[in-house]
Write a protein that holds these residues in place. Structure first.
Motif, mmCIF file in Angstrom:
data_model
loop_
_atom_site.group_PDB
_atom_site.id
_atom_site.type_symbol
_atom_site.label_atom_id
_atom_site.label_comp_id
_atom_site.label_asym_id
_atom_site.label_seq_id
_atom_site.Cartn_x
_atom_site.Cartn_y
_atom_site.Cartn_z
ATOM 1 N N PHE A 1 14.781 2.260 8.906
ATOM 2 C CA PHE A 1 15.077 0.953 9.479
ATOM 3 C C PHE A 1 15.751 0.022 8.471
ATOM 4 N N GLY A 2 16.172 0.556 7.320
ATOM 5 C CA GLY A 2 16.808 -0.263 6.289
ATOM 6 C C GLY A 2 15.848 -1.276 5.717
ATOM 7 N N SER A 3 16.368 -2.445 5.328
ATOM 8 C CA SER A 3 15.521 -3.455 4.701
ATOM 9 C C SER A 3 14.491 -4.014 5.681
ATOM 10 N N PHE A 4 14.775 -3.962 6.988
ATOM 11 C CA PHE A 4 13.795 -4.398 7.979
ATOM 12 C C PHE A 4 12.559 -3.518 7.916
ATOM 13 N N GLY A 5 12.741 -2.237 7.623
ATOM 14 C CA GLY A 5 11.627 -1.300 7.521
ATOM 15 C C GLY A 5 10.683 -1.610 6.376
ATOM 16 N N CYS A 6 11.154 -2.367 5.386
ATOM 17 C CA CYS A 6 10.287 -2.730 4.259
ATOM 18 C C CYS A 6 9.098 -3.558 4.733
ATOM 19 N N GLY A 7 9.303 -4.393 5.716
ATOM 20 C CA GLY A 7 8.227 -5.217 6.252
ATOM 21 C C GLY A 7 7.280 -4.430 7.142
ATOM 22 N N LEU A 8 7.720 -3.268 7.625
ATOM 23 C CA LEU A 8 6.896 -2.464 8.520
ATOM 24 C C LEU A 8 5.915 -1.567 7.771
ATOM 25 N N ASN A 9 6.182 -1.317 6.494
ATOM 26 C CA ASN A 9 5.322 -0.404 5.728
ATOM 27 C C ASN A 9 3.882 -0.852 5.776
ATOM 28 N N GLY A 10 3.013 0.056 6.160
ATOM 29 C CA GLY A 10 1.590 -0.238 6.232
ATOM 30 C C GLY A 10 1.194 -0.841 7.563
ATOM 31 N N LEU A 11 2.140 -1.495 8.261
ATOM 32 C CA LEU A 11 1.809 -2.091 9.565
ATOM 33 C C LEU A 11 1.998 -1.067 10.678
ATOM 34 N N LEU A 12 3.148 -0.422 10.668
ATOM 35 C CA LEU A 12 3.466 0.564 11.698
ATOM 36 C C LEU A 12 3.934 1.851 11.026
ATOM 37 N N PRO A 13 3.056 2.604 10.432
ATOM 38 C CA PRO A 13 3.470 3.782 9.679
ATOM 39 C C PRO A 13 4.243 4.798 10.507
ATOM 40 N N SER A 14 4.018 4.872 11.817
ATOM 41 C CA SER A 14 4.727 5.843 12.642
ATOM 42 C C SER A 14 6.196 5.498 12.812
ATOM 43 N N LEU A 15 6.573 4.232 12.545
ATOM 44 C CA LEU A 15 7.958 3.824 12.703
ATOM 45 C C LEU A 15 8.755 3.931 11.410
ATOM 46 N N SER A 16 8.092 3.986 10.271
ATOM 47 C CA SER A 16 8.832 4.074 9.013
ATOM 48 C C SER A 16 9.201 5.520 8.749
ATOM 49 N N GLY A 17 10.420 5.715 8.275
ATOM 50 C CA GLY A 17 10.951 7.039 8.173
ATOM 51 C C GLY A 17 10.769 7.673 6.875
ATOM 52 N N SER B 1 0.830 -1.211 0.000
ATOM 53 C CA SER B 1 0.000 0.000 0.000
ATOM 54 C C SER B 1 0.862 1.258 0.000
ATOM 55 N N THR B 2 2.081 1.149 0.509
ATOM 56 C CA THR B 2 3.060 2.232 0.431
ATOM 57 C C THR B 2 4.318 1.644 -0.185
ATOM 58 N N HIS B 3 5.130 2.493 -0.797
ATOM 59 C CA HIS B 3 6.304 2.011 -1.519
ATOM 60 C C HIS B 3 7.512 2.854 -1.157
ATOM 61 N N ASN B 4 8.621 2.179 -0.815
ATOM 62 C CA ASN B 4 9.841 2.859 -0.415
ATOM 63 C C ASN B 4 11.016 2.430 -1.280
ATOM 64 N N VAL B 5 11.967 3.334 -1.449
ATOM 65 C CA VAL B 5 13.213 3.031 -2.158
ATOM 66 C C VAL B 5 13.891 1.851 -1.467
ATOM 67 N N GLY B 6 14.387 0.907 -2.247
ATOM 68 C CA GLY B 6 15.137 -0.236 -1.723
ATOM 69 C C GLY B 6 14.289 -1.408 -1.278
ATOM 70 N N CYS B 7 12.977 -1.261 -1.225
ATOM 71 C CA CYS B 7 12.097 -2.372 -0.849
ATOM 72 C C CYS B 7 11.627 -3.083 -2.118
ATOM 73 N N SER B 8 11.381 -4.375 -2.005
ATOM 74 C CA SER B 8 10.989 -5.169 -3.164
ATOM 75 C C SER B 8 9.475 -5.368 -3.191
ATOM 76 N N TYR B 9 8.905 -5.222 -4.382
ATOM 77 C CA TYR B 9 7.465 -5.369 -4.590
ATOM 78 C C TYR B 9 7.231 -6.275 -5.795
ATOM 79 N N THR B 10 6.020 -6.799 -5.898
ATOM 80 C CA THR B 10 5.660 -7.654 -7.022
ATOM 81 C C THR B 10 4.722 -6.907 -7.951
ATOM 82 N N LEU B 11 5.089 -6.856 -9.232
ATOM 83 C CA LEU B 11 4.204 -6.318 -10.260
ATOM 84 C C LEU B 11 3.481 -7.506 -10.884
ATOM 85 N N THR B 12 2.167 -7.390 -11.023
ATOM 86 C CA THR B 12 1.362 -8.463 -11.608
ATOM 87 C C THR B 12 0.523 -7.893 -12.740
ATOM 88 N N ALA B 13 0.691 -8.466 -13.914
ATOM 89 C CA ALA B 13 -0.104 -8.075 -15.078
ATOM 90 C C ALA B 13 -1.030 -9.233 -15.444
#
Length: 140
Positions: free
Chosen positions: A124-140, A44-56
């Protein structure tokens, strides 16, 4: 002999007309169906360095590869060949810059695109990728 020639001409003209109409339908129908009919990106949110899946979704042509681009640059691993058993094609995407990204799936000159806003890397680096959308106050 004259009646036979006239009948042959009429049959020939009918076949020619049918061929022209059938050819027009073949050329116009794929445009209406649009090969990639949908393009989605995970998260739901996207950050530099985090991996996402594109589906067509490829509803019409499951034999031709799908190319994926980010702001006009082909993604690593692209093009992707669809499975004959599924109407979905996926690829991993890791944005390298913040800002607006036009993601595009192209198959046989027909494209589907979406625009995604990418935020700077998480503090939080790559660990922060898993936090996106779960704990928005912790992601920088």
């Amino acid at each position: 002999m004259n009646a036979h020639t006239t009948r042959a001409r009429r049959v020939g003209m009918g076949l020619t007309t049918f061929g022209a109409v059938a050819g027009t339908v073949v050329l116009v129908a794929p445009q209406a169906g649009a090969w990639p009919s949908n393009l989605e990106v995970s998260g739901s949110t996207h950050n530099v360095g985090c991996s996402y899946t594109l589906t067509a979704s490829v509803e019409v042509d499951r034999l031709t590869s799908v190319s994926f681009t980010d702001n006009g640059v082909e993604l690593t691993g692209s093009p992707v060949s669809p499975s004959l058993l599924s109407n979905k094609v996926t690829i991993n995407w890791t944005p390298s810059a913040a800002g607006s990204h036009e993601l595009k799936a192209t198959q046989t000159l027909i494209s589907k695109s979406i625009t995604v806003q990418v935020d700077p890397a998480s503090s939080f680096g790559s660990f922060g990728c898993g936090l996106n959308g779960l704990l928005p106050s912790l992601s920088g």
